[in-house]
Design an enzyme around this catalytic site. Structure first.
Site, PDB file in Angstrom:
ATOM      1  N   HIS A   1       0.880  -0.880   0.347  1.00 54.64           N
ATOM      2  CA  HIS A   1      -0.356  -0.325  -0.034  1.00 54.64           C
ATOM      3  C   HIS A   1       0.694   1.281   0.010  1.00 54.64           C
ATOM      4  CE1 HIS A   1       0.412  -0.089   4.757  1.00 54.64           C
ATOM      5  NE2 HIS A   1       0.469   1.535   4.288  1.00 54.64           N
TER       6      HIS A   1
ATOM      7  N   ASP B   1      -0.419  -8.051   1.861  1.00 50.87           N
ATOM      8  CA  ASP B   1       0.526  -6.088   2.048  1.00 50.87           C
ATOM      9  C   ASP B   1       1.763  -6.679   1.423  1.00 50.87           C
ATOM     10  OD1 ASP B   1       0.445  -4.105   1.505  1.00 50.87           O
ATOM     11  OD2 ASP B   1      -0.023  -3.387   3.840  1.00 50.87           O
TER      12      ASP B   1
ATOM     13  N   SER C   1       4.665   2.598   7.825  1.00 54.22           N
ATOM     14  CA  SER C   1       3.954   1.273   6.966  1.00 54.22           C
ATOM     15  C   SER C   1       4.986   0.530   6.054  1.00 54.22           C
ATOM     16  CB  SER C   1       2.755   2.204   5.962  1.00 54.22           C
ATOM     17  OG  SER C   1       1.597   2.440   7.095  1.00 54.22           O
TER      18      SER C   1
END
Length: 471
Positions: free
Chosen positions: A268, A313, A410
């Protein structure tokens, strides 16, 4: 004449019987002078006489307390009592292969010699990697009832067959204390114009959320979520940390150094900017003059990534120029899937680092933060979330303490140490807020993607790979 003689003999015999009885049986008053027995019950001297096991428990039935008074020792009392109550269960020698039998009340216990197990030590134990990882420092494999150790890339197996010896100065997963406190000036940063999302024979592709099967329970998880209440990570303590920089020179995510050319991150993160550069070896990103930007040549996104739910992911970035390893820049080791699942993820804690927000609504950090987060069992993890936790995810965190990854972290590393070696076990992916009570951080489970990672790196390895790298 004969009948008269017979009658006389009979009368004589009958007359002699009382005399014979008196010669055989003594009268009671005479007999008691020879035969005496002390009465047991209610004897006036009973309590002051020294204990005797025959008198206490053989001549009559005794209690465990009476036996304890005789032995004056709990262990000896237990050994006697288990036999006294129902006999010795060990008389039949039920323990095989020279196991030691210990009697119990209505049962027995076998203590087996090394290499044997079972109630009666009847099973020969096959050497297993499940027992202390087969004593291996890194990877363990069971081969023909025996264990076989191997090591991560950049290490060789020691002569003992268990240890792993680093072959280079900057072998993966090692924290090296830096002696050089000076940071050299590095070139001004420059961005690559773009990066490619490559379809690698159906291994990778850009996935549109509308074509993906939604796995969520309700609304989407918070985007770009995923250090809160962390400690400062000193130079060289998180050497595998990579920072993703957008086209404006701003840090927006993290990554993990795998080799001189490859950085692991979250899928992402690839949707956050038009171009990506990577910075390594820094713990203070406010010092832009010391940045050395490494330009991303290509990005490989997993073909099954679901943007709406963050399933699968994971992505890999290939750099145009190689990372130069040093005391402050070292790759994390890539584990085998079995080693990660059976050993690493059964440790108490993992290590998470990043430059993300200091709290849920706060600003991002210029200083690299690091925290230890405990692994959370899958059942607790699933109950805690409003969204589906897929097999490609796992939970870590406290649940009742404000220590978590947060927005801006992230793609960063979840590292697990085994001995002195640090392995990549997760990728910071998403969460419901940051450090909320009853909530945990959600991470991509790297062990599910080991073959994919190795395939991408092998097929796209630049021919000019630096010799300092370890794949």
């Amino acid at each position: 004449m004969a009948p008269q003689l017979l009658l006389c003999l009979i009368l004589t015999f009958l007359w002699s019987l009382p005399e014979a009885e008196s010669n055989v049986f003594l009268k009671s008053n005479v007999a008691n002078r020879f035969l005496q027995r002390t009465k047991r019950a209610n004897s006036i001297f009973e309590e002051i006489r020294p204990g005797n096991i025959e008198r206490e428990c053989v001549e009559e039935k005794c209690s465990k307390e009476e036996a304890r008074e005789v032995f004056q020792d709990n262990e000896k009392t237990e050994a006697f009592w288990t036999v006294y109550v129902d006999g010795d269960q060990c008389l039949s020698n039920p323990c095989h292969y020279r196991g030691t039998c210990k009697d119990g009340i209505g049962s027995y216990t076998c203590t087996c010699l090394p290499g044997y197990e079972g109630k009666n030590c009847e099973h020969v134990v096959v050497k297993s990697c499940r027992l202390f990882n087969g004593n291996c420092w890194h990877f363990c494999k069971t081969v023909q009832n025996d264990t076989q150790c191997s090591c991560a890339e950049g290490y060789r197996l020691g002569v003992d067959g268990f240890s792993c010896i680093a072959e280079g100065d900057f072998s993966c997963g090692r924290i090296i204390k830096s002696r050089n406190k000076r940071e050299a000036s590095l070139p001004d940063f420059h961005f690559s114009d773009d990066y490619d999302a490559i379809d690698e024979n159906n291994l990778v592709e850009t996935v549109q959320s509308q074509s993906a099967t939604l796995l969520k329970k309700s609304d989407n998880p918070s985007p770009d979520i995923r250090i809160v209440s962390g400690l400062d990570c000193k130079l060289g303590e998180c050497p595998w940390q990579a920072v993703l920089i957008d086209e404006h020179g701003k840090a927006f995510g993290g990554g993990t150094i795998l080799s001189p050319y490859f950085v692991l991150t979250a899928a992402h993160c690839l949707n956050q900017t038009k171009s990506i550069a990577v910075v390594v070896g820094q713990v203070d990103i406010s010092r832009k003059e010391t940045r050395h930007l490494l330009h991303v040549d290509k990005a490989y996104m997993h073909s099954k990534y679901v943007r709406a739910t963050y399933d699968h992911d994971i992505a890999i970035l290939r750099l145009r120029t190689p990372i130069q390893f040093s005391e402050n820049v070292v790759p994390a080791c890539l584990p085998t899937a079995d080693f990660a699942d059976e050993v690493l993820m059964k440790q108490d804690f993992g290590i998470v680092s990043g430059f993300g927000r200091l709290h849920e609504r706060g600003s991002t950090s210029d200083i690299l933060k690091v925290i230890r987060v405990p692994y959370v069992d899958r059942y607790t993890c699933m109950l805690s979330s409003n969204y589906r936790i897929t097999p490609s995810m796992f939970c870590a965190g406290y649940g009742n303490q404000p220590q978590d990854a947060c927005q801006g972290d992230s793609g960063g590393p979840h590292i697990t140490a085994y001995g002195d070696t640090h392995f990549i076990t997760g990728i910071i992916s998403w969460g419901e807020g940051c450090g909320r009570k009853g909530k945990y951080g959600i991470y991509t489970k790297v062990s599910n993607f080991i073959p994919w990672i190795k395939t991408i790196m092998r097929r796209n390895q630049p021919s000019t790979e630096s010799s300092t790298g370890r794949l």
